[in-house]
Design a protein around this motif. Structure first.
Motif, PDB file in Angstrom:
ATOM      1  N   VAL A  52       7.741   4.957  12.130  1.00  0.00           N
ATOM      2  CA  VAL A  52       7.905   4.238  11.186  1.00  0.00           C
ATOM      3  C   VAL A  52       9.457   3.251  10.714  1.00  0.00           C
ATOM      4  CG1 VAL A  52       8.760   5.860   9.424  1.00  0.00           C
ATOM      5  CG2 VAL A  52       7.303   4.881   8.508  1.00  0.00           C
ATOM      6  N   THR A  53       9.287   2.148  10.195  1.00  0.00           N
ATOM      7  CA  THR A  53      10.411   1.702   9.681  1.00  0.00           C
ATOM      8  C   THR A  53      11.038   2.480   8.902  1.00  0.00           C
ATOM      9  OG1 THR A  53       9.902  -0.005   8.184  1.00  0.00           O
ATOM     10  CG2 THR A  53       9.210  -0.893  10.471  1.00  0.00           C
ATOM     11  N   GLU A  54      12.425   1.395   8.441  1.00  0.00           N
ATOM     12  CA  GLU A  54      12.962   2.741   7.401  1.00  0.00           C
ATOM     13  C   GLU A  54      13.206   1.660   5.823  1.00  0.00           C
ATOM     14  OE1 GLU A  54      18.060   3.156   5.880  1.00  0.00           O
ATOM     15  OE2 GLU A  54      17.325   2.003   6.996  1.00  0.00           O
ATOM     16  N   ASN A  55      11.959   0.436   5.796  1.00  0.00           N
ATOM     17  CA  ASN A  55      11.645   0.034   4.747  1.00  0.00           C
ATOM     18  C   ASN A  55       9.942   1.166   4.706  1.00  0.00           C
ATOM     19  OD1 ASN A  55      14.212  -1.639   3.743  1.00  0.00           O
ATOM     20  ND2 ASN A  55      12.519  -3.184   5.417  1.00  0.00           N
ATOM     21  N   MET A  56       9.423   0.685   5.290  1.00  0.00           N
ATOM     22  CA  MET A  56       7.744   1.514   4.852  1.00  0.00           C
ATOM     23  C   MET A  56       8.641   3.399   4.275  1.00  0.00           C
ATOM     24  SD  MET A  56       5.029   1.692   7.226  1.00  0.00           S
ATOM     25  CE  MET A  56       3.307   2.673   6.232  1.00  0.00           C
ATOM     26  N   ALA A  57       9.537   3.650   5.026  1.00  0.00           N
ATOM     27  CA  ALA A  57       9.728   5.381   4.729  1.00  0.00           C
ATOM     28  C   ALA A  57      10.117   5.002   3.147  1.00  0.00           C
ATOM     29  CB  ALA A  57      10.706   5.209   5.618  1.00  0.00           C
ATOM     30  N   ILE A  83       0.415  -1.683   0.622  1.00  0.00           N
ATOM     31  CA  ILE A  83       0.027  -0.246   0.051  1.00  0.00           C
ATOM     32  C   ILE A  83       1.041   1.497   0.111  1.00  0.00           C
ATOM     33  CG2 ILE A  83       0.010   0.203   2.262  1.00  0.00           C
ATOM     34  CD1 ILE A  83      -2.931   0.772  -0.271  1.00  0.00           C
ATOM     35  N   GLU A  84       2.188   0.889   0.653  1.00  0.00           N
ATOM     36  CA  GLU A  84       3.240   2.616   0.618  1.00  0.00           C
ATOM     37  C   GLU A  84       3.570   2.288  -0.836  1.00  0.00           C
ATOM     38  OE1 GLU A  84       4.318  -0.253   2.639  1.00  0.00           O
ATOM     39  OE2 GLU A  84       3.522  -0.467   4.423  1.00  0.00           O
ATOM     40  N   GLU A 133      -2.269  10.767   2.051  1.00  0.00           N
ATOM     41  CA  GLU A 133      -2.979   9.091   2.035  1.00  0.00           C
ATOM     42  C   GLU A 133      -1.487   8.715   2.530  1.00  0.00           C
ATOM     43  OE1 GLU A 133      -4.124   7.504  -1.000  1.00  0.00           O
ATOM     44  OE2 GLU A 133      -5.639   8.243  -1.334  1.00  0.00           O
ATOM     45  N   MET A 134      -0.342   8.634   2.838  1.00  0.00           N
ATOM     46  CA  MET A 134       1.151   8.666   3.213  1.00  0.00           C
ATOM     47  C   MET A 134       1.311   9.017   3.993  1.00  0.00           C
ATOM     48  SD  MET A 134       1.997   6.486   0.202  1.00  0.00           S
ATOM     49  CE  MET A 134       0.229   6.230   0.546  1.00  0.00           C
TER      50      MET A 134
END
Length: 152
Positions: free
Chosen positions: A91-96, A50-51, A82-83
């Motif tokens: 927030v994790t680095e991967n999600m960011a 979704i990110e 939305e983001m």
């Protein structure tokens, strides 16, 4: 040479270019790319989140399939909102990174802006223990996204 995950991602994105909703069979994709079905799962989980602007639904069973939907926001401001909504207090680095890549792919931000944002949220820059680092990253990312909303 690109790895199998990159090739599978490119293939799925090419199909999505012609339609915002596609249905795929995991076993057929695995056969096409001569890989195990878990490789398909990995690509869908990491590259179609979704990110990154996708919704992935899975139907199990004999006639099971995977449905991938490309979410298309109406405006840049709507996408940014939305983001921001996806970011909780941490927030994790991967999600960011996924959020930033999505904004870049949708031409909401430039490559230069993306590089600056990625640099600011990187673990090496935020030298602190993990719970605090993820909270700081969330605050920084939300602040950057809000500034994009006001500058457009």
């Amino acid at each position: 040479m690109r790895n199998i995950s990159d090739i599978i991602e490119k293939y799925i994105k090419e199909i999505l270019d012609s339609s915002d909703i596609i249905k795929l069979k995991r076993s057929e994709l695995a056969e096409k790319f001569q890989c195990v079905p878990s490789q398909i799962n990995y690509v869908l989980k990491t590259r179609f989140s979704i990110e990154r602007g996708y919704v992935v639904e899975s139907k199990r069973g004999g006639g099971g399939y995977i449905q991938v939907i490309k979410v298309r926001p109406v405006t840049d401001a709507e996408l940014i909102d939305e983001m921001i909504g996806l970011i909780s207090y941490k927030v994790t680095e991967n999600m960011a990174e996924s959020i930033i890549v999505h904004l870049l792919e949708e031409d909401v931000i430039s490559e230069r802006e993306a590089r600056l944002m990625l640099s600011a949220i990187h673990s090496l820059v935020l030298e602190m223990d993990i719970p605090l680092r993820d909270e700081m990253r969330a605050n920084l990312l939300k602040a950057m996204l809000r500034s994009l909303t006001y500058s457009r």
